[in-house]
Design an enzyme around this catalytic site. Structure first.
Site, PDB file in Angstrom:
ATOM      1  N   LYS A   1       3.022   5.625  -3.003  1.00  0.00           N
ATOM      2  CA  LYS A   1       4.113   6.648  -2.954  1.00  0.00           C
ATOM      3  C   LYS A   1       5.087   6.817  -4.684  1.00  0.00           C
ATOM      4  O   LYS A   1       5.592   7.922  -5.488  1.00  0.00           O
ATOM      5  CB  LYS A   1       5.999   5.525  -2.296  1.00  0.00           C
ATOM      6  CG  LYS A   1       6.100   6.354  -1.266  1.00  0.00           C
ATOM      7  CD  LYS A   1       5.645   8.164  -1.038  1.00  0.00           C
ATOM      8  CE  LYS A   1       6.570   8.202   0.461  1.00  0.00           C
ATOM      9  NZ  LYS A   1       5.980   9.577   1.264  1.00  0.00           N
TER      10      LYS A   1
ATOM     11  N   SER B   1       0.811  -1.329  -0.208  1.00  0.00           N
ATOM     12  CA  SER B   1       0.133  -0.186   0.072  1.00  0.00           C
ATOM     13  C   SER B   1       0.944   1.238  -0.093  1.00  0.00           C
ATOM     14  O   SER B   1       0.642   2.282  -0.549  1.00  0.00           O
ATOM     15  CB  SER B   1      -1.271   0.254   1.242  1.00  0.00           C
ATOM     16  OG  SER B   1       0.236   0.439   2.824  1.00  0.00           O
ATOM     17  N   TYR B   2       2.263   1.238   0.595  1.00  0.00           N
ATOM     18  CA  TYR B   2       2.966   2.736   0.535  1.00  0.00           C
ATOM     19  C   TYR B   2       3.433   2.839  -0.273  1.00  0.00           C
ATOM     20  O   TYR B   2       3.850   3.709  -0.838  1.00  0.00           O
ATOM     21  CB  TYR B   2       4.167   2.088   2.037  1.00  0.00           C
ATOM     22  CG  TYR B   2       4.655   3.037   2.627  1.00  0.00           C
ATOM     23  CD1 TYR B   2       4.131   4.424   2.339  1.00  0.00           C
ATOM     24  CD2 TYR B   2       5.982   3.065   1.765  1.00  0.00           C
ATOM     25  CE1 TYR B   2       5.019   5.415   2.873  1.00  0.00           C
ATOM     26  CE2 TYR B   2       7.319   3.604   2.262  1.00  0.00           C
ATOM     27  CZ  TYR B   2       7.099   4.982   2.909  1.00  0.00           C
ATOM     28  OH  TYR B   2       7.978   6.121   3.245  1.00  0.00           O
ATOM     29  N   ALA B   3       4.263   1.562  -1.143  1.00  0.00           N
ATOM     30  CA  ALA B   3       5.373   1.311  -2.179  1.00  0.00           C
ATOM     31  C   ALA B   3       3.715   2.086  -3.407  1.00  0.00           C
ATOM     32  O   ALA B   3       4.434   3.149  -4.331  1.00  0.00           O
ATOM     33  CB  ALA B   3       6.373   0.741  -2.966  1.00  0.00           C
TER      34      ALA B   3
END
Ligand code: NAD
Length: 249
Positions: free
Chosen positions: A156, A151-153
């Site tokens: 970003k 989810s973060y990747a």
């Protein structure tokens, strides 16, 4: 005084990298709008900023679009202009790819991607007037596809994508849009270190300079550079401030 008289909005600047950037920019003469949900830490950072320049504190949740528009309007009313936008705040949860949920995606895009997009849209008319600077935040987790960071990747890399588009569209107007991909010891990283000590040690071993960056000295100084006239001919770039961990080609 590399940023004397400039006006900066910095999200998530009560603590961590955002605070480091706020202090580094304040010491170079910029007025700082501190945006955060943490009131106690926000007030502490405001007091530090006020030792050098004029700060303005907003205890607001930037995942709410109306707050974003209100903040930009209030900053321009108070200081008369906006020169620098730093989209730093981002919250996410780690989970294996197959265990990543809609909630994980909503949290990461809701606190990271959408506020970056909304702030850029809201700030654009003002940045156009000042030939301003946008500094967004990328991560090695996205660049390298680190495990448990779906989810973060995703958020970003989406931020990197829109930063390149804005750099192309706004370049003719003199607005610079760049990203910092940092590694620094912050409360967020300390939390991650405590929940995943093995991954933390592995990360440390992979940093050629063998240490985590300092939010003000290592990351803040690069943000000052990107916000200054010295960086007028740099746009659309991801600047790795990670002790040499990732070499972009
Ligand atoms: N620290 C690192 O090593 C590292 C590595 C790669 C990328 N990054 C990126 O750098 C940036 C800063 O990282 P950090 O480690 O300082 O983060 P952090 O978690 O330590 O601090 C984030 C700040 O944002 C605030 N915040 C969170 N949600 C908010 C919301 N909805 N509205 C307003 N404020 C909110 C928090 O209260 C906190 O003060 C982030 O974009 C992060 O993804 C950091």
């Amino acid at each position: 005084m590399k940023l004397k008289g400039k006006v900066a909005i910095i999200t998530g600047s009560a603590s961590g990298i955002g605070r480091g950037i706020a202090l580094a920019m304040a010491k170079e003469g910029a007025h700082i709008a501190i945006i955060d949900v943490n009131e106690e830490k926000g007030k502490a950072t405001l007091a530090e900023v006020n030792q050098f320049t004029e700060g303005l504190l907003f205890i607001k949740d930037i995942s709410v679009k109306e707050n974003v528009n209100e903040i930009v309007a209030a900053v321009v009313t108070r200081f008369g202009k906006l020169d620098i936008l730093v989209n730093n705040a981002h919250v996410s949860r780690q989970a294996l790819f197959t265990e990543t949920t809609q909630e994980h995606l909503d949290l990461s895009f809701g606190t990271g991607f959408y506020p970056t997009f909304h702030f850029m849209q809201a700030a654009y008319p003002e940045l156009k007037k000042t030939k301003g600077k946008v500094i967004n935040f990328a991560s090695g987790a996205g660049l390298d596809g680190q495990v448990t960071q779906t989810s973060y990747a995703a958020a970003k890399e989406a931020i990197r994508a829109i930063s390149r588009v804005a750099a192309n569209e706004w370049g003719p107007e003199g607005i610079n849009v760049n990203l910092i991909s940092p590694i620094a010891l912050t409360p967020g990283v300390e939390q991650w270190r405590d929940s995943a000590p093995q991954l933390y040690q592995e990360m440390l071993n992979k940093i050629p300079l063998r240490r985590l960056g300092d939010p003000e000295q290592d990351i803040g100084q690069v943000a000052v550079f990107l916000a200054s006239d010295a960086a007028n001919y740099i746009t659309g770039q991801t600047i790795m401030v990670d002790g040499g961990s990732i070499k972009l080609r």
